[in-house]
Design a protein around this motif. Structure first.
Motif, short mmCIF file in Angstrom:
data_model
loop_
_atom_site.label_atom_id
_atom_site.label_comp_id
_atom_site.label_asym_id
_atom_site.label_seq_id
_atom_site.Cartn_x
_atom_site.Cartn_y
_atom_site.Cartn_z
N GLN A 290 31.35 -10.12 22.23
CA GLN A 290 31.75 -8.72 22.10
C GLN A 290 30.62 -7.86 21.55
O GLN A 290 30.62 -6.63 21.73
CB GLN A 290 32.98 -8.60 21.20
CG GLN A 290 34.23 -9.25 21.77
CD GLN A 290 34.92 -8.40 22.84
OE1 GLN A 290 34.28 -7.70 23.62
NE2 GLN A 290 36.24 -8.46 22.88
N GLU A 291 29.66 -8.48 20.88
CA GLU A 291 28.52 -7.75 20.33
C GLU A 291 27.40 -7.53 21.36
O GLU A 291 26.44 -6.80 21.10
CB GLU A 291 27.97 -8.48 19.10
CG GLU A 291 28.93 -8.44 17.92
CD GLU A 291 28.53 -9.36 16.78
OE1 GLU A 291 27.43 -9.95 16.84
OE2 GLU A 291 29.33 -9.50 15.82
N GLU A 292 27.53 -8.17 22.52
CA GLU A 292 26.56 -7.95 23.61
C GLU A 292 26.73 -6.53 24.15
O GLU A 292 27.81 -5.94 24.07
CB GLU A 292 26.81 -8.96 24.74
CG GLU A 292 26.44 -10.38 24.41
CD GLU A 292 24.95 -10.67 24.55
OE1 GLU A 292 24.29 -10.01 25.38
OE2 GLU A 292 24.46 -11.54 23.81
N LYS A 293 25.67 -5.99 24.73
CA LYS A 293 25.75 -4.67 25.37
C LYS A 293 26.06 -4.85 26.84
O LYS A 293 25.35 -5.58 27.53
CB LYS A 293 24.43 -3.91 25.19
CG LYS A 293 24.16 -3.50 23.74
CD LYS A 293 22.85 -2.77 23.62
CE LYS A 293 22.59 -2.38 22.16
NZ LYS A 293 21.26 -1.74 21.98
N PHE A 294 27.13 -4.21 27.31
CA PHE A 294 27.51 -4.35 28.72
C PHE A 294 28.40 -3.18 29.15
O PHE A 294 29.03 -2.52 28.31
CB PHE A 294 28.25 -5.67 28.96
CG PHE A 294 29.42 -5.91 28.05
CD1 PHE A 294 30.65 -5.30 28.27
CD2 PHE A 294 29.29 -6.76 26.95
CE1 PHE A 294 31.72 -5.52 27.42
CE2 PHE A 294 30.37 -6.97 26.09
CZ PHE A 294 31.59 -6.35 26.33
N GLU A 295 28.41 -2.96 30.46
CA GLU A 295 29.36 -1.98 31.01
C GLU A 295 30.70 -2.65 31.25
O GLU A 295 31.75 -2.14 30.88
CB GLU A 295 28.82 -1.37 32.32
CG GLU A 295 27.72 -0.34 32.09
CD GLU A 295 27.31 0.38 33.35
OE1 GLU A 295 27.76 -0.04 34.46
OE2 GLU A 295 26.52 1.32 33.26
N ASN A 296 30.65 -3.83 31.88
CA ASN A 296 31.87 -4.61 32.14
C ASN A 296 31.61 -6.07 31.79
O ASN A 296 30.49 -6.57 31.87
CB ASN A 296 32.27 -4.50 33.61
CG ASN A 296 32.65 -3.08 33.98
OD1 ASN A 296 33.67 -2.57 33.55
ND2 ASN A 296 31.81 -2.43 34.79
N LEU A 297 32.69 -6.75 31.42
CA LEU A 297 32.60 -8.15 31.01
C LEU A 297 33.38 -9.02 31.99
O LEU A 297 34.52 -8.73 32.33
CB LEU A 297 33.18 -8.29 29.59
CG LEU A 297 33.07 -9.62 28.87
CD1 LEU A 297 31.62 -10.09 28.77
CD2 LEU A 297 33.68 -9.51 27.47
N HIS A 298 32.73 -10.09 32.45
CA HIS A 298 33.33 -11.02 33.42
C HIS A 298 33.35 -12.41 32.78
O HIS A 298 32.31 -12.90 32.34
CB HIS A 298 32.51 -11.06 34.71
CG HIS A 298 32.27 -9.71 35.31
ND1 HIS A 298 32.99 -9.24 36.39
CD2 HIS A 298 31.39 -8.73 34.99
CE1 HIS A 298 32.56 -8.02 36.70
NE2 HIS A 298 31.59 -7.69 35.87
N SER B 269 16.21 -20.93 14.46
CA SER B 269 16.22 -21.93 15.53
C SER B 269 16.16 -21.24 16.89
O SER B 269 16.49 -20.06 17.03
CB SER B 269 17.50 -22.77 15.44
OG SER B 269 17.61 -23.64 16.53
N ASP B 270 15.73 -22.02 17.89
CA ASP B 270 15.75 -21.52 19.27
C ASP B 270 17.17 -21.57 19.84
O ASP B 270 17.42 -21.07 20.94
CB ASP B 270 14.78 -22.30 20.16
CG ASP B 270 15.03 -23.80 20.14
OD1 ASP B 270 15.72 -24.29 19.23
OD2 ASP B 270 14.51 -24.50 21.02
N LEU B 271 18.10 -22.15 19.11
CA LEU B 271 19.52 -22.11 19.51
C LEU B 271 20.09 -20.81 18.97
O LEU B 271 20.17 -20.61 17.76
CB LEU B 271 20.27 -23.32 18.94
CG LEU B 271 19.74 -24.69 19.37
CD1 LEU B 271 20.50 -25.80 18.67
CD2 LEU B 271 19.80 -24.87 20.88
N LYS B 272 20.48 -19.91 19.87
CA LYS B 272 20.75 -18.52 19.49
C LYS B 272 22.20 -18.18 19.19
O LYS B 272 22.51 -17.03 18.89
CB LYS B 272 20.21 -17.58 20.58
CG LYS B 272 18.69 -17.66 20.74
CD LYS B 272 17.98 -17.39 19.42
CE LYS B 272 16.47 -17.48 19.54
NZ LYS B 272 15.80 -17.44 18.22
N GLY B 273 23.11 -19.11 19.28
CA GLY B 273 24.49 -18.81 18.91
C GLY B 273 24.55 -18.46 17.44
O GLY B 273 23.92 -19.12 16.60
N GLN B 274 25.31 -17.41 17.11
CA GLN B 274 25.40 -17.01 15.70
C GLN B 274 25.97 -18.12 14.83
O GLN B 274 25.65 -18.22 13.64
CB GLN B 274 26.26 -15.75 15.58
CG GLN B 274 25.59 -14.51 16.14
CD GLN B 274 26.48 -13.27 16.07
OE1 GLN B 274 27.59 -13.32 15.54
NE2 GLN B 274 26.00 -12.16 16.60
#
Length: 405
Positions: free
Chosen positions: A310-318, A232-237
């Motif tokens: 949490q599975e996203e790639k990031f330096e900092n999370l806001h 689906s185009d809805l991307k939430g796991q």
């Protein structure tokens, strides 16, 4: 009245769950039955599918509508709440009900509404049923507002009932155990009408089984679906569970004679956003910094959302967070990541929880950040502080998301 005046009147004059919470919840169906009688029983003029559940019912409703559209049917879609425009609640083939139709319906029935003290939701359900009847839809996908048994939508005789899952939400209305909540949501199961259960849960499945047997209603469990897997185009796991529920529902509907081929299913599930206008489900608003918003607002929904975040790639999370005042913070706050910077705000609805109170309770759970006077201000601060390699998440409530999209 103009369209704006009409909608303002609807919001202000009559109890609305979106605004006032429990006080708007009616404990019987007498009002909606009076209303549809007044309107000439429009709900009997079209075929329907009824969708209930704690999480996923909105996504499942939009997915089903999209597949039916791809199959060439004229499809009504009734959902709640809306994000930006009241008319999002009532659509045909993805197009919102015209402003003129809203104005005309209220003008024609305003005296009756006032005499009978109908709620906002009862009025809106009547409007949807009338509109779908007048426009001669082939089928309408009807999402339950709250619960099921006593929900104003529960006067339809659907082709199929769908119950996505059961979690702890609205416990002060629906009950404080999963079996009690299941019994309320299972109230949409109708005599000899097939029902699809989206998720097997040990505490709730026996409730549905008993209700279905009493109604001689064929019972299907989505986990038993063994056909083709769709994307689906809805991307939430979490959408994988909703896709499976829809896939089982489509199998049952095909057996009932609806022409819903593989191509319609594939295209429908890949084009939910385009076909129906659904927003706010793991929606990426921009990149660098990457901004994600999601309407998950209870424990069960947030578990999936926070895991994916949490599975996203990031330096900092806001995290820009706002909640309503009946939220069970003790169950939801521990789910949020402690290694993030928080921007606390109050959604602009009467039920919004004060940002200071949210900040104070969050701190007890190891979540720290500043208070802002509005969701917009909090969001803008997060964007300013985030670097291109950071991720900004906006959520905690449907109403928080509504203010930034």
């Amino acid at each position: 009245m103009t369209y704006t005046e009409t909608v303002d009147w609807m919001f202000q004059q009559l109890p609305m769950y979106q605004q006032v919470g429990n006080k708007a919840y009616r404990v019987d169906l007498s009002n909606i039955n009076k209303l549809v009688k007044q309107l000439g029983n429009p709900h009997r003029a079209f075929k329907s599918i009824h969708v209930a559940g704690t999480n996923g019912k909105g996504s499942v409703s939009h997915m089903l509508a999209s597949v039916f559209q791809e199959a060439g049917y004229k499809v009504g879609l009734y959902t709640s709440p809306h994000l930006k425009d009241f008319r999002e609640r009532i659509k045909i083939n993805g197009q919102m009900i015209p402003e003129a139709a809203v104005v005309q319906f209220i003008a024609a029935n305003k005296t009756f509404f006032e005499q009978e003290s109908l709620s906002f939701f009862e009025m809106t359900v009547g409007m949807a049923f009338s509109y779908f009847s007048e426009e001669k839809v082939d089928i309408a996908i009807i999402e339950v507002g709250l619960g099921g048994r006593l929900d104003s939508t529960n006067i339809i005789s659907p082709e199929l009932s769908v119950i996505t899952n059961i979690g702890f939400d609205h416990v002060n209305i629906l009950g404080n155990t999963l079996p009690k909540i299941a019994a309320e949501k299972g109230g949409i199961i109708k005599e000899k009408t097939p029902v699809v259960i989206g998720e097997f849960q040990e505490e709730t499945f026996p409730v549905f089984k008993e209700l279905a047997e009493a109604k001689i209603a064929p019972l299907y469990l989505a986990e038993d679906f063994c056909g083709r897997s769709y994307t689906s185009d809805l991307k939430g796991q979490y959408q994988k569970w909703n896709i499976r529920t829809v896939s089982m529902a489509l199998d049952v509907l095909k057996d009932l004679g609806w022409e819903l081929g593989e191509e319609a299913a594939e295209k429908g599930l890949k084009n939910v956003i385009f076909n129906t206008g659904l927003r706010g489900r793991w929606e990426v608003l921009q990149e660098a910094p990457r901004v994600i918003c999601d309407t998950a607002h209870n424990k069960e929904g947030l578990v999936y959302a926070m895991k994916q975040l949490q599975e996203e790639k990031f330096e900092n999370l806001h995290l820009v967070i706002g909640v309503v005042n009946d939220k069970d913070l003790a169950s939801v706050l521990p789910i949020f990541p402690k290694s993030a910077k928080y921007y606390f705000s109050r959604p602009d609805v009467p039920r919004g929880l004060a940002a200071e109170e949210l900040q104070k309770t969050a701190a007890k759970n190891g979540l720290f950040g500043k208070v802002f006077s509005s969701v917009t201000e909090a969001y803008e601060a997060a964007l300013q502080e985030a670097s291109a390699k950071d991720v900004v998440y906006v959520g905690g409530s449907t109403f928080t998301v509504a203010e930034i999209i």
